[in-house]
Design a protein around this motif. Structure first.
Motif, PDB file in Angstrom:
ATOM      1  N   GLU A  18       1.749   3.062  -3.128  1.00 57.18           N
ATOM      2  CA  GLU A  18       2.647   4.205  -3.070  1.00 57.18           C
ATOM      3  C   GLU A  18       2.921   4.625  -1.623  1.00 57.18           C
ATOM      4  OE1 GLU A  18       0.398   4.195  -6.924  1.00 57.18           O
ATOM      5  OE2 GLU A  18      -0.096   3.874  -4.808  1.00 57.18           O
ATOM      6  N   ALA A  19       1.881   4.548  -0.778  1.00 60.07           N
ATOM      7  CA  ALA A  19       2.029   4.932   0.631  1.00 60.07           C
ATOM      8  C   ALA A  19       2.978   3.992   1.365  1.00 60.07           C
ATOM      9  CB  ALA A  19       0.661   4.958   1.307  1.00 60.07           C
ATOM     10  N   ILE A  20       2.856   2.686   1.106  1.00 59.99           N
ATOM     11  CA  ILE A  20       3.755   1.718   1.745  1.00 59.99           C
ATOM     12  C   ILE A  20       5.193   1.957   1.308  1.00 59.99           C
ATOM     13  CG2 ILE A  20       4.380  -0.738   1.800  1.00 59.99           C
ATOM     14  CD1 ILE A  20       1.372  -1.386   1.842  1.00 59.99           C
ATOM     15  N   ALA A  21       5.384   2.269   0.009  1.00 64.01           N
ATOM     16  CA  ALA A  21       6.737   2.539  -0.495  1.00 64.01           C
ATOM     17  C   ALA A  21       7.339   3.754   0.210  1.00 64.01           C
ATOM     18  CB  ALA A  21       6.697   2.755  -2.005  1.00 64.01           C
ATOM     19  N   GLU A  22       6.552   4.837   0.368  1.00 64.25           N
ATOM     20  CA  GLU A  22       7.074   6.019   1.050  1.00 64.25           C
ATOM     21  C   GLU A  22       7.332   5.740   2.520  1.00 64.25           C
ATOM     22  OE1 GLU A  22       6.534  10.820   1.656  1.00 64.25           O
ATOM     23  OE2 GLU A  22       5.012   9.742   0.485  1.00 64.25           O
ATOM     24  N   PHE A  23       6.411   5.003   3.158  1.00 68.77           N
ATOM     25  CA  PHE A  23       6.584   4.673   4.572  1.00 68.77           C
ATOM     26  C   PHE A  23       7.878   3.887   4.778  1.00 68.77           C
ATOM     27  CE2 PHE A  23       5.931   2.320   8.475  1.00 68.77           C
ATOM     28  CZ  PHE A  23       5.365   3.272   9.306  1.00 68.77           C
ATOM     29  N   ASN A  24       8.126   2.918   3.910  1.00 68.94           N
ATOM     30  CA  ASN A  24       9.354   2.118   4.023  1.00 68.94           C
ATOM     31  C   ASN A  24      10.598   2.964   3.804  1.00 68.94           C
ATOM     32  OD1 ASN A  24       7.971  -0.232   4.624  1.00 68.94           O
ATOM     33  ND2 ASN A  24       7.864  -0.920   2.500  1.00 68.94           N
ATOM     34  N   SER A  25      10.495   3.975   2.938  1.00 71.02           N
ATOM     35  CA  SER A  25      11.655   4.849   2.714  1.00 71.02           C
ATOM     36  C   SER A  25      11.951   5.676   3.962  1.00 71.02           C
ATOM     37  CB  SER A  25      11.416   5.756   1.505  1.00 71.02           C
ATOM     38  OG  SER A  25      10.466   6.781   1.801  1.00 71.02           O
ATOM     39  N   HIS A 118      -4.680   9.165   4.380  1.00 74.87           N
ATOM     40  CA  HIS A 118      -5.341   7.988   4.953  1.00 74.87           C
ATOM     41  C   HIS A 118      -4.613   6.712   4.541  1.00 74.87           C
ATOM     42  CE1 HIS A 118      -8.509   5.956   7.023  1.00 74.87           C
ATOM     43  NE2 HIS A 118      -8.908   5.292   5.954  1.00 74.87           N
ATOM     44  N   ALA A 119      -4.104   6.681   3.323  1.00 69.95           N
ATOM     45  CA  ALA A 119      -3.361   5.502   2.857  1.00 69.95           C
ATOM     46  C   ALA A 119      -2.087   5.305   3.673  1.00 69.95           C
ATOM     47  CB  ALA A 119      -3.038   5.648   1.374  1.00 69.95           C
ATOM     48  N   ILE A 120      -1.371   6.398   3.975  1.00 69.23           N
ATOM     49  CA  ILE A 120      -0.127   6.234   4.730  1.00 69.23           C
ATOM     50  C   ILE A 120      -0.418   5.917   6.200  1.00 69.23           C
ATOM     51  CG2 ILE A 120       0.456   8.606   5.468  1.00 69.23           C
ATOM     52  CD1 ILE A 120       3.306   7.938   4.172  1.00 69.23           C
ATOM     53  N   THR A 121      -1.605   6.304   6.679  1.00 63.37           N
ATOM     54  CA  THR A 121      -2.059   5.835   7.998  1.00 63.37           C
ATOM     55  C   THR A 121      -2.145   4.312   7.994  1.00 63.37           C
ATOM     56  OG1 THR A 121      -3.295   7.836   8.549  1.00 63.37           O
ATOM     57  CG2 THR A 121      -4.017   5.817   9.606  1.00 63.37           C
ATOM     58  N   TRP A 122      -2.743   3.761   6.928  1.00 68.24           N
ATOM     59  CA  TRP A 122      -2.838   2.300   6.823  1.00 68.24           C
ATOM     60  C   TRP A 122      -1.458   1.663   6.691  1.00 68.24           C
ATOM     61  CZ3 TRP A 122      -6.001  -0.949   8.575  1.00 68.24           C
ATOM     62  CH2 TRP A 122      -7.367  -0.661   8.674  1.00 68.24           C
ATOM     63  N   ALA A 123      -0.537   2.314   5.981  1.00 66.02           N
ATOM     64  CA  ALA A 123       0.825   1.784   5.878  1.00 66.02           C
ATOM     65  C   ALA A 123       1.462   1.661   7.256  1.00 66.02           C
ATOM     66  CB  ALA A 123       1.667   2.683   4.970  1.00 66.02           C
ATOM     67  N   SER A 124       1.211   2.668   8.104  1.00 62.22           N
ATOM     68  CA  SER A 124       1.724   2.664   9.473  1.00 62.22           C
ATOM     69  C   SER A 124       1.121   1.516  10.286  1.00 62.22           C
ATOM     70  CB  SER A 124       1.382   4.016  10.129  1.00 62.22           C
ATOM     71  OG  SER A 124       1.467   3.955  11.527  1.00 62.22           O
TER      72      SER A 124
END
Length: 436
Positions: A18-25, A118-124
């Motif tokens: 979910e974090a990767i999907a939001e980061f890409n958006s 923390h998940a979206i940190t990893w997406a970054s």
């Protein structure tokens, strides 16, 4: 193929998909959409903490929050109290990602991120490492980092390394005999990239230079080297590129936040504008024009468990004049350099080793506010610290045990409690100083 890295994050409750999907958006936003996104996230994160975080509401006090530039700046000192007092409503120490800062600035504290933050940190991180063909589920990392030496801590890190696709070289002893063993591992294993503390990797490059060895000649699978946590000097970068035979990428980050800036393939230090809001402020905490140096102040846009809003990280930086919105470039960072300790046995230990030594005194009660360590002789060190109460004999003994474990026996340490510690002209503490 089993994606071990993604699987290990999900197993620990981090919503990486979910974090990767939001980061890409966020990446796909136009410049005007991005500006609207940033303003909305700033309003959302401060409103959340004012409503749900008693500590932050008390910190703000009577200050108006109508104008972003009037919001008080937070410093590391503001976080030196029990973590439980700083968590937002709905979060506990068992439901968050919790860690300690390295204390490289001399102001250590315990921090928390909610699991999505923390998940979206990893997406970054995944996105930026991907610029260089690195896939955390496939690429094999040669890791130059510290590791706990107690059995449980050591075992945990080794398990995490296995699932993270890493082989860790501990950095507490970087003598030639140890670096020879490191070199042998590069001959045996198909590493894709190197990642770790700048000073440790520089010492390895100097070791290779002495032996006239180019690393890609013995490990041809290597693609890139990422260095972090300490200043990378240009002459060291040139040396590493020559001795490793691969590009050297400079990252600037903070464990309590995210990657702050990461060198892109064009050689620019590109600021993370997706999960952070980065400002350069003057002494009155007002924004300075691009091209002007000032304090690096950062807002974490996603962390709801713990407020990092207009947080002065303790560095001085300059944004490039051509920066705008999504494409913001850090022109220069001033600070973050650590010495290397040379011990009687010939062992060389980077300054960040002292994080592991002093970890035993970084207690969650916030007693020790600041510390610096000075090497006055080859076998003698001084620890200068500011605390509410004097260190006890039990605590000092604990530190000495850590010194024996992480450095070597028969070193002499003296402890000096101070009202305040000396700082550089820019007001920054240097955690380790070699005065030989």
């Amino acid at each position: 193929m089993i994606r071990f890295f993604d699987w290990s994050l999900r197993l620990n409750g981090f919503q990486i998909k979910e974090a990767i999907a939001e980061f890409n958006s966020i990446l796909s936003l136009s410049e005007s959409e991005y500006q609207e996104f940033i303003e909305n996230k700033k309003r959302e994160i401060i409103a959340f903490h004012l409503k749900n975080n008693d500590y932050y509401r008390k910190f703000i006090g009577d200050h108006s929050v109508k104008n972003w530039n009037d919001i008080p700046v937070m410093t590391k000192k503001d976080f030196q109290k029990s973590l439980s007092e700083r968590l937002s409503r709905g979060f506990t120490e068992k439901t968050v990602f919790k860690n300690k800062t390295s204390g490289s600035s001399g102001d250590p504290f315990v921090f928390a991120k909610d699991k999505y933050a923390h998940a979206i940190t990893w997406a970054s991180i995944i996105y930026r490492f991907g610029w260089y063909g690195i896939d955390f589920n496939k690429s094999y990392q040669a890791r130059f980092y510290g590791i706990p030496l107690d059995f449980i801590g050591y075992t945990k890190e080794r398990i995490k390394d296995f699932f993270g696709g890493r082989y860790r070289f501990t950095i507490f002893d970087l003598s030639d005999a140890v670096l020879e063993k490191v070199l042998q591992k590069f001959k045996q294993k198909k590493f894709d990239y190197i990642n770790g503390y700048t000073s440790s990797i520089v010492l390895f490059a100097k070791f290779l230079q002495q032996r006239n060895i180019v690393l890609t000649n013995v490990c041809p699978t290597l693609k890139v080297c990422m260095v972090t946590s300490e200043m990378l000097f240009e002459e060291d970068k040139i040396l590493m590129e020559k001795q490793f035979g691969i590009p050297i990428v400079n990252e600037y980050g903070a464990s309590e936040l995210d990657l702050i800036a990461f060198q892109n393939p064009a050689g620019e230090w590109q600021v993370n504008t997706e999960t952070l809001f980065v400002e350069i402020l003057d002494e009155n905490n007002q924004p300075v024009p691009n091209g002007t140096e000032g304090k690096v102040v950062i807002t974490s846009l996603f962390n709801k468990a713990h407020p990092f809003i207009r947080y002065d990280i303790g560095d001085i930086g300059i944004l490039d004049e051509k920066s705008f919105g999504k494409k913001t470039i850090l022109k220069k960072l001033i600070g973050r350099t650590n010495d290397v300790a040379i011990l009687p046995s010939g062992k060389k230990s980077p300054g960040l080793t002292f994080y592991y030594v002093t970890k035993s005194i970084i207690e969650d009660d916030g007693n020790v506010k600041e510390f610096i360590i000075k090497q006055t002789k080859i076998d003698s060190f001084e620890i200068h610290y500011v605390s509410e109460t004097e260190l006890t004999l039990v605590q000092i003994d604990k530190i000495k045990q850590a010194i024996d474990l992480y450095l070597e026996p028969r070193l002499h340490f003296t402890f000096h409690r101070k009202e305040s510690l000396e700082r550089t002209a820019r007001g920054k503490l240097k955690q380790f100083q070699r005065l030989l």
